[in-house]
Design a protein around this motif. Structure first.
Motif, PDB file in Angstrom:
ATOM      1  N   ARG A   1       0.828  -1.206   0.000  1.00 14.81           N
ATOM      2  CA  ARG A   1       0.000   0.000   0.000  1.00 14.81           C
ATOM      3  C   ARG A   1       0.861   1.254   0.000  1.00 14.81           C
ATOM      4  O   ARG A   1       0.620   2.194  -0.762  1.00 14.81           O
ATOM      5  N   HIS A   2       1.887   1.279   0.825  1.00 12.93           N
ATOM      6  CA  HIS A   2       2.716   2.485   0.913  1.00 12.93           C
ATOM      7  C   HIS A   2       3.589   2.665  -0.326  1.00 12.93           C
ATOM      8  O   HIS A   2       3.854   3.799  -0.742  1.00 12.93           O
TER       9      HIS A   2
ATOM     10  N   GLU B   1       1.349   4.165  -2.847  1.00 16.12           N
ATOM     11  CA  GLU B   1       1.134   5.582  -2.534  1.00 16.12           C
ATOM     12  C   GLU B   1       2.297   6.437  -3.035  1.00 16.12           C
ATOM     13  O   GLU B   1       2.092   7.567  -3.498  1.00 16.12           O
TER      14      GLU B   1
ATOM     15  N   LEU C   1       7.825   7.288   2.078  1.00 14.33           N
ATOM     16  CA  LEU C   1       7.613   5.840   1.997  1.00 14.33           C
ATOM     17  C   LEU C   1       8.325   5.119   3.136  1.00 14.33           C
ATOM     18  O   LEU C   1       7.717   4.308   3.855  1.00 14.33           O
TER      19      LEU C   1
ATOM     20  N   LYS D   1       6.707   5.946   6.540  1.00 12.85           N
ATOM     21  CA  LYS D   1       5.409   5.291   6.753  1.00 12.85           C
ATOM     22  C   LYS D   1       5.572   3.815   7.106  1.00 12.85           C
ATOM     23  O   LYS D   1       4.880   3.284   7.983  1.00 12.85           O
ATOM     24  N   ILE D   2       6.491   3.148   6.406  1.00 19.51           N
ATOM     25  CA  ILE D   2       6.712   1.725   6.682  1.00 19.51           C
ATOM     26  C   ILE D   2       7.313   1.545   8.075  1.00 19.51           C
ATOM     27  O   ILE D   2       6.884   0.680   8.847  1.00 19.51           O
TER      28      ILE D   2
END
Length: 450
Positions: free
Chosen positions: A406-407, A410, A429, A432-433
């Motif tokens: 998903r990331h 994005e 990225l 977020k992970i």
């Protein structure tokens, strides 16, 4: 009908809807890349315009025009990558120059680009002056290619094809943008309201998620009251990427990822590729990997850098968890160990685990992705993660795999749709992970295998 769309139930549903006269005026074809969405839309346009029985081998004037993407009742807008497809189609033709199918394939790959610079769309467009010489060069080259026939062979043919590819890619670089501008939607809407020259018009909007709000609102007006003589088809990789107000006015047709055997059949039929070569793995498909092999920043070159990037994400996440006194999930260790051997040795010697350093290194090693290879880089990262998931056989990997995918998706949207810089997208990225994995672990994902 739709004989060129292999292993897609959506094509069978389209055929049934046509024969039963239940076809909707506006549709959404959604599914992964290289699943045949755009090919199905172009075949639909041919069928609806056919002056006879719409059979696959119909040679009525309308079908002939559609076969070469020259019908005045067809309009295509929306950006997409062209370099790999055009280069692959050129290669297929040069392997079998006597094949009419290979020649049509090559011409169609060029026309798909050329039609996006239709006078309908470029009227009063400030880009017109910039792209006009390139458009003229491509048109003259196509005319020469068309009239040369069998009179030109060998090195002369390769030179002519190489010139066509060069002109086409120069046009794509100079004139295409990632977003669909409102001006194109407005001009397309005006075109839709004009009477067709044949039986029916078709408006195809590829990658429809790449529209800003003003363009979406303009399209919505057209979808609310579509002319009776127009079929509108939007394509998107994800249904949910299309805004709800537009989605509610479209009949959806889902295209699925094909089986490996079907993808090989597509390569054999379309690109006349029978070598059985092993192409670098990507998340998309074998077809995507084949097309990617024609790019200067090919998957083979990007693979080691992507492997190092995945290892770096694992290191950064592990360091964050350790700092907070948390256990490190097995998947983090697994990714780090799995791809360390595939990463460039000189990069593995870097000890820094700061996000900015990792991103700066990726940018430097890739040449700032100036060849347009950033989406392919992300696609390879997805492929590496998915491959690790498949081979682990552990259900605890699903939650991690989903959040990573998903990331990464994005990040591609941020650069391709929102025009965010690659550096910022990569930094976001990794952050977020790094932030998401502890939350997934706390929710119940496994720390250790078994």
């Amino acid at each position: 009908m739709f004989e060129n769309i292999i292993e897609q139930a959506a094509a069978l549903q389209l055929q049934e809807d046509i024969l039963s006269r239940r076809l909707a005026p506006s549709m959404l074809f959604f599914g992964p890349s290289e699943s045949g969405k755009s090919s199905a839309a172009l075949e639909l346009a041919r069928i609806l315009s056919c002056e006879e029985d719409a059979s696959w081998k119909c040679y009525c004037p309308s079908c002939e025009s559609h076969r070469y993407l020259q019908h005045s009742d067809l309009l295509i807008l929306g950006s997409r990558p062209f370099s790999a497809e055009i280069s692959a189609c050129c290669s297929a033709f040069l392997r079998s120059p006597a094949s009419s199918g290979a020649k049509i394939l090559f011409i169609r790959s060029l026309r798909k680009l050329q039609i996006r610079f239709s006078a309908v769309l470029l009227e009063d467009d400030p880009k017109l002056g910039k792209v006009s010489p390139l458009l003229q060069a491509l048109e003259e080259g196509l005319n020469g290619f068309w009239t040369a026939g069998a009179d030109i062979t060998g090195n002369a043919l390769e030179k002519l094809c190489g010139s066509l590819v060069k002109d086409a890619l120069s046009l794509a670089d100079a004139g295409l943008s990632g977003n669909i501008p409102i001006g194109h939607i407005r001009r397309a809407a005006y075109w839709c309201r004009l009477a067709p020259n044949g039986r029916r018009k078709t408006l195809l909007i590829e990658n429809a998620e790449n529209m800003r709000d003003d363009a979406c609102n303009s399209l919505l007006k057209l979808l609310e009251e579509p002319p009776d003589t127009v079929t509108i088809v939007l394509t998107s990789q994800r249904r949910e990427a299309v805004i709800p107000t537009i989605l509610s006015r479209l009949r959806p047709y889902r295209f699925l990822k094909r089986s490996a055997e079907s993808e090989k059949e597509v390569l054999r039929r379309v690109f006349q590729e029978t070598s059985g070569a092993n192409y670098p793995k990507t998340e998309g498909s074998l077809i995507s990997a084949y097309l990617d092999s024609f790019m200067t920043g090919s998957a083979e070159k990007l693979y080691p850098l992507a492997a190092w990037f995945i290892v770096s994400i694992a290191r950064i996440t592990a360091a964050e968890l350790k700092k907070n006194g948390s256990d490190i999930p097995w998947i983090i260790n697994s990714l780090g160990e799995r791809y360390a051997q595939a990463a460039p040795p000189q990069l593995m010697e870097l000890k820094s685990i700061k996000i900015q350093v990792v991103v700066k290194t990726v940018i430097a090693e890739s040449g700032n992705f100036e060849d347009g290879s950033f989406p392919r880089f992300l696609n390879i990262c997805l492929g590496l993660i998915a491959d690790a998931a498949r081979k682990s056989g552990d259900p605890g990997f699903i939650a991690y795999n989903d959040i990573l995918k998903r990331h990464i998706s994005e990040a591609e949207t941020a650069t391709g749709v929102l025009n965010q810089g690659i550096t910022l997208a990569l930094e976001a990225l990794v952050y977020k992970i790094k932030t998401a994995i502890p939350k997934i672990t706390a929710a119940g994902a496994f720390y250790a295998r078994g």
